[in-house]
Design an enzyme around this catalytic site. Sequence first.
Site, PDB file in Angstrom:
ATOM      1  N   LEU A 157      -2.909  14.390  -5.982  1.00 36.13           N
ATOM      2  CA  LEU A 157      -3.928  13.847  -4.570  1.00 36.13           C
ATOM      3  C   LEU A 157      -4.328  12.460  -4.745  1.00 36.13           C
ATOM      4  CD1 LEU A 157      -3.779  15.600  -2.077  1.00 36.13           C
ATOM      5  CD2 LEU A 157      -5.195  17.178  -2.578  1.00 36.13           C
TER       6      LEU A 157
ATOM      7  N   TYR B 287      -1.589  12.365   6.160  1.00 38.93           N
ATOM      8  CA  TYR B 287      -2.124  12.495   4.650  1.00 38.93           C
ATOM      9  C   TYR B 287      -1.292  12.964   3.579  1.00 38.93           C
ATOM     10  CZ  TYR B 287      -5.497  14.843   1.798  1.00 38.93           C
ATOM     11  OH  TYR B 287      -6.050  15.336   1.053  1.00 38.93           O
TER      12      TYR B 287
ATOM     13  N   ILE C 139      -4.075   9.516  -3.338  1.00 37.14           N
ATOM     14  CA  ILE C 139      -4.746  10.004  -1.220  1.00 37.14           C
ATOM     15  C   ILE C 139      -6.275   9.667  -1.275  1.00 37.14           C
ATOM     16  CG2 ILE C 139      -3.755  10.801   0.667  1.00 37.14           C
ATOM     17  CD1 ILE C 139      -1.139   9.975  -1.811  1.00 37.14           C
ATOM     18  N   GLU C 140      -6.559  10.481  -2.092  1.00 38.99           N
ATOM     19  CA  GLU C 140      -7.728  11.221  -1.468  1.00 38.99           C
ATOM     20  C   GLU C 140      -9.149   9.353  -1.913  1.00 38.99           C
ATOM     21  OE1 GLU C 140      -9.708  13.237  -0.263  1.00 38.99           O
ATOM     22  OE2 GLU C 140      -8.056  14.147   0.055  1.00 38.99           O
ATOM     23  N   SER C 141      -9.111   8.858  -3.493  1.00 45.95           N
ATOM     24  CA  SER C 141      -9.677   8.373  -3.568  1.00 45.95           C
ATOM     25  C   SER C 141      -9.437   7.194  -4.571  1.00 45.95           C
ATOM     26  CB  SER C 141     -10.607   8.850  -4.916  1.00 45.95           C
ATOM     27  OG  SER C 141     -10.157   9.146  -5.614  1.00 45.95           O
TER      28      SER C 141
END
Length: 533
Positions: free
Chosen positions: A156, A264, A159-161
């Site tokens: 994850l 997402y 995807i986030e950072s």
Amino acid sequence: MNLFSFSLANIPRFHGSLLLALILSGCASTTPAPTVDRAPIQPAPVAATVEQVPSAPTPPVLAPSSAAAVATPSDREVDLKVNALMGLQAQTDIWERIRMGFAMPDLDNDLVRNREVWYASRPDYFLRMTERSRPYIFHIVEELERRKMPTELALLPFIESAFNPQAVSSAKAAGMWQFMPATGKYFDLKQNLFRDERRDVLESTRAALDYLQKLYNMFGDWHLALAAYNWGEGSVGRALARNRAQGKPLTYSDLRMPDETRFYVPKLQAVKNIIAQPEAFKTVLPLIQNHPFFKSVPIDKDIDVEMAAKLANVSLKDFKALNPAMNRPVILAAGTPQILLPWDNATVFENNLQSRANTRLSSWTAWLAPRTMKAEDVAKEVGMSAEQLRAVNGIPPRMLVKAGSTLLVHRPHQKENNVAEHLADNGHLLLAPEVVLRKVFISARQGDTLALLAARHGVTAANLATWNDLKPNVKLTAGKKLAVLVPSKETKRLSKTVPASGKGKKPSSTQAKSVAKPAAKPAPKSTQRTAQR
């Protein structure tokens, strides 16, 4: 225990070959001994922001899937797939270990294929992301397995950072898990003058997994939980209620949501698919071995960041990559009782620290402002230059330091004590603007008094008399010019015509030089939009 007392009934679903391997292993531990991953840490720049993935064009509308009921909140443990053989065989690299723990249902639609093409067509970007995960991903996988959560969640932060612990979004979300300030506080991530635990490797991972587990317990579906992590649990709850009222399916793919949330889970699924079969996407994954990258080392005295890196024999860049929560050039033991270091360097640090047991390791300390002061006045009081004080504490120009603020200042030679815990945990810098007052000339009208003029321009008669060296009961003649001190933003407004009962002449106005004065009261705080994360 007699290994041969096992029966096949006790280990259903295991292949015979696995059983044979287990017997031959003699139940010996298969976890490899910790060694150093020789590849250098490759953190993102300290001031980096989130690498944005451009929005993809909207694909054709997909056929709705069957309805899925939303489970009632309860504590759930996620069962791993049948072939998840953690602990029974040694994975040579972290990617294989992650694959063995995949447990989420796959999403298969045009959005996933769109993102697969996007990532696969950018091999340099994908390699940069995966290399950047090197110091952190083993710890995340360990935590996921300990909690019995799907190992897809270890992906994850891609995807986030893009696995950048220093990432800051335009909405002020920070760290590799991208926590908003309010949500970070809810999950006990401290944010103060000295550290921001939204960027801390251990604490932010703990908080993110707590949050994801909470969302899964709430919705009973990992795709909905991920949507809530991105969009907010309230937003997902309302979208489900809307679908339920309209008799529509209650799955992630069937909800009406913003494009960012709509892409997402497909982004995560695309990364999962590439990690699962890199050769199918002509992608090369860096070798990240299946062992700890860092070790946690306790500290019991304040220490400069540069000194800590020096004692550990690591570069400052590598030290900050493992300890990205530090906001200032000092680590306060009362607030940060441990630091992370590459495995072998931890021993070097401990030995060097012990040899300096009686040496002061910090050149900084915390100072509490006794009253509201200019930065220049604070600098004189603590023996620093105003420029250095502003730089190390992040004080912008034309701002006052409010009473009760905590500032980082040079430690006097005679001061040996560590910073107290209440300052290390709660130190905040409070600022107020220095308001610049300008002198504006106005003209009195027939029948005006000081009281009338003062009321018209929002000042007191006493101040108006003082500014113009007049007696309070002076009689004003029409056309007499008087000076009024106002904040600079009011200058233009006051220089315009102010009618008096619809009669009278326009007052003439000219501007004189600016006069700098401290503000009587701070400007009101701007309203901030509350975000979920």
